[in-house]
Motif scaffolding. Sequence first.
Motif: not given
Length: 284
Positions: A40-62
């Motif tokens: 039931g969590w409605r929001a997931f936030w993550f940074p861009e510091v560990g080498g994974r590209e921000a939009f690619s990771l967001a798309g994978t999780l979505l």
Amino acid sequence: MHNGAIMVDGLGEFGVYTFDFERQPVARARESIQELDELGWRAFWFPEVGGREAFSLAGTLLAATQNITVVNGIAQVTARSAPAAHGGAALLAEAYPGRYLLGLGIGQGRPGVKPLSVMGDYLDELDALGKVPRVLAAYGPKMLALARDRALGAHTYHVNVDHTARARGVLGSGTFLAVEHAVLFEDNPATARAIAREHLHPYLTTPFNIAKFRRLGYTDDDIDHGGSDRIVDDLVFWGSPETVVARLREHREAGADHVAVQVIGADDTMPHWRLLGEALGGGR
């Protein structure tokens, strides 16, 4: 920006913030966010510091979830051009309506980089390509004012409750404010503060963050030698789930619309997200 305003309202009072997915195998990250979605969590936030590209990771999780909103917290403006950021954000917003929010920030302070002018120029380039709902990482009054005037609102990281009240004063009543805060489920003060100091070490030893903490009213005695109990207890809420939730609600009472909670001190954070979800009840 009306649709974006509806979207931030849908994030709920509390969300998940984690660095975990920057280093986890992708299969495990998918399983974890699917469970968070089911819990039931409605929001997931993550940074861009560990080498994974921000939009690619967001798309994978979505792609792995049905309901949870994924937020870049943050995508670094120094990591890609404005057209590249616009293209990535616009694609995700169209592919997953109401479930993706772009968070932009400078990242770590860099010599010769003036954050306010860099962000202003970047937003000019973005807006020339079309509006995409966004929030800005902001601390000082000028960047908060920019977030108020040119975004849905602001996202803060490692600040105290007093800063949340100040930020609300700058933003006014109609602008979104999300606050990240670290938590630790540990009742022993010495153990909790030792773990918190290890977590805070990178922040208490870098010029950009030290300057931020000084603006928050902390002295060199608070910042040096691993951090005083005062700054540690202000920046990492520790104790039982009930104690932690009560402290997190202080940000809400100070004016935050949403609190993105970062669990620290555990190799496997999922059991803690389950506990925290139970303690929050419908607050998500």
